[in-house]
Design an enzyme around this catalytic site. Structure first.
Site, short mmCIF file in Angstrom:
data_model
loop_
_atom_site.label_atom_id
_atom_site.label_comp_id
_atom_site.label_asym_id
_atom_site.label_seq_id
_atom_site.Cartn_x
_atom_site.Cartn_y
_atom_site.Cartn_z
N TYR A 68 37.09 42.99 42.45
CA TYR A 68 35.64 43.13 42.23
C TYR A 68 34.82 42.81 43.48
O TYR A 68 33.61 42.70 43.40
CB TYR A 68 35.20 42.23 41.07
CG TYR A 68 35.43 42.85 39.70
CD1 TYR A 68 36.55 43.64 39.46
CD2 TYR A 68 34.54 42.64 38.66
CE1 TYR A 68 36.77 44.21 38.23
CE2 TYR A 68 34.76 43.20 37.41
CZ TYR A 68 35.87 43.99 37.20
OH TYR A 68 36.08 44.55 35.97
N LYS A 110 50.12 40.26 37.08
CA LYS A 110 50.89 41.49 37.22
C LYS A 110 51.71 41.36 38.50
O LYS A 110 51.75 42.24 39.35
CB LYS A 110 49.94 42.71 37.28
CG LYS A 110 50.59 44.06 37.22
CD LYS A 110 51.14 44.43 35.86
CE LYS A 110 51.90 45.73 35.91
NZ LYS A 110 52.56 46.07 34.64
N ASP A 168 50.04 43.59 30.74
CA ASP A 168 50.23 44.64 29.74
C ASP A 168 50.85 44.07 28.47
O ASP A 168 50.42 44.38 27.35
CB ASP A 168 51.02 45.84 30.29
CG ASP A 168 52.11 45.46 31.28
OD1 ASP A 168 52.04 44.34 31.84
OD2 ASP A 168 53.02 46.26 31.50
N ASP A 204 38.14 40.41 32.78
CA ASP A 204 37.04 41.23 32.25
C ASP A 204 37.55 42.02 31.04
O ASP A 204 36.93 42.05 29.97
CB ASP A 204 36.56 42.17 33.37
CG ASP A 204 35.19 42.76 33.08
OD1 ASP A 204 34.58 42.37 32.06
OD2 ASP A 204 34.74 43.61 33.86
#
Ligand code: NAD
Length: 343
Positions: free
Chosen positions: A125, A177, A212, A236
């Site tokens: 971001y 991740k 995930d 988010d």
């Protein structure tokens, strides 16, 4: 008499003014000791001052170090950069706390009580993005750079562990991740494990899950989670997912906490599709105001506010349309005021 607390108030865009009015009505009924300094930002800032984040708004927050804010509109694709992201950067609001708590029982997921702690300043971001033109296509290639630092990760993780311990939580789950983005999110996982071993082992449990799998587990069995801590983009997305578990975006508050200030808001946006129609659910912003009362060490007022919300929704059955009710924003606010005044 309690001491007055100066605080900045930004009504925001779209449904912002409606939900802020409703929240002020309820805070007044509680006699919350805030002295509001009204300021503008977002589209409202552009219209009133030609700037989505006017200097007067920044000066006000610099002075009060405390703000309650309605949602701010950000154009997608081009246009100005998000005022929300700029506010977080300006005041180093590195921790975004987003609790998801079931208030109305009997929904698809009952008894949810979890917290998403999202890193608010780093990751993907940071706005380091570019297009590379090829031949006659100016947008032939798009690229973005993400940055996570050891220091930024550690500061946020420390906040998450401390918050978890202070609020009697049992477990912190770090969401990452690191199997694919080995450096970008690996540093976050590695820092979590180091920090836990160094300072928090035996005080609170730590586990880790890949983003995930986490999304799937949150839908299949959200009760296995307690505090989820993660990087900016994942946080988010997961916090909207968590809002969905407790009745939607109308029920999800957020706190942006930093070294220099704290800004409280709803997780949702300006909902232009229902703006000006008196349909918006102001509960998320009111729950954000409850977080603000907690932050200002006024837990009794926060508890009264949360109890009034629960009683109005569950005992009086006064609800806005998103929760299957018929009440307008202001009818719901008036029912809350009645609960507070009689309670
Ligand atoms: P949104 O959250 O505004 O709306 C998504 C859906 O949820 C819409 O159907 C909306 O009607 C509904 N909804 C949202 N809040 C509601 C409420 N309180 N009561 C009833 N229904 C509600 O998301 P969006 O449409 O993707 O974004 C609109 C704008 O808001 C964009 O400009 C976006 O950048 C901005 N935004 C701002 C913030 C913020 O200020 N913190 C956060 C998210 C999005």
């Amino acid at each position: 008499m309690s001491t007055r607390i100066p605080a900045t108030l930004i009504a925001g865009d779209g449904i912002g003014p409606e939900i802020v009015d409703a929240t002020l009505l309820v805070l007044d009924a509680l006699q919350a000791p805030f002295d509001w300094d009204h300021q503008v930002a977002g589209l409202g800032g552009v219209k009133a001052a030609g700037d989505p984040l006017p200097a007067a708004t920044l000066d006000s927050i610099r002075r009060t170090r405390l703000a309650l804010k309605g949602p701010l509109e950000t154009p997608s694709g081009g246009g100005y950069r998000s005022s929300n992201v700029r506010l977080r950067e300006e005041f180093k609001l590195y921790a975004n706390l987003r609790p998801a708590l079931t208030i109305i029982p009997g929904g698809r997921f009952d008894n949810i009580d979890l917290v998403v702690v999202r890193e608010n300043l780093e990751g993907l971001y940071i706005g380091h993005e570019a297009y590379i033109p090829i031949d006659d296509d100016p947008h032939a290639v798009a690229m973005a750079t993400g940055i996570n630092t050891r220091k930024g990760s550690r500061r946020l993780l420390e906040f998450a562990f401390e918050h978890a311990i202070a609020t009697g939580r049992k477990k912190v789950t770090v969401v990452h991740k690191a199997n694919i983005m080995k450096a970008l999110t690996g540093i976050f996982l590695e820092t979590a494990e180091q920090l836990h071993a160094e300072k928090y082992k035996g005080r609170i449990a730590l586990d880790a899950v890949i983003i995930d799998a986490c999304a799937m587990k949150l839908v299949l069995n959200p009760w296995q989670f307690d505090v989820l801590v993660t990087t900016n983009l994942f946080g988010d997305i997961l916090s909207d997912l968590a809002a969905g578990l407790v009745g939607g975006l109308g029920m999800a508050p957020g706190a942006n906490i930093g070294a220099d200030a704290a800004i409280f808001e709803a997780v949702h946006g300006s909902a232009p599709d229902i703006a000006g129609q008196g349909k918006a659910n102001p509960t998320a912003l009111m729950l954000a105001a409850a977080l603000m009362l907690d932050h200002c060490r006024l837990p009794e007022l926060a508890t009264r506010l949360r109890r009034a919300i629960s009683d109005t929704l569950n005992l009086d059955n006064v609800r806005t349309g998103d929760l299957g009710g018929k009440a307008s924003t202001s009818e719901y606010a008036k029912a809350l005021v009645a609960r507070i005044s009689n309670g």
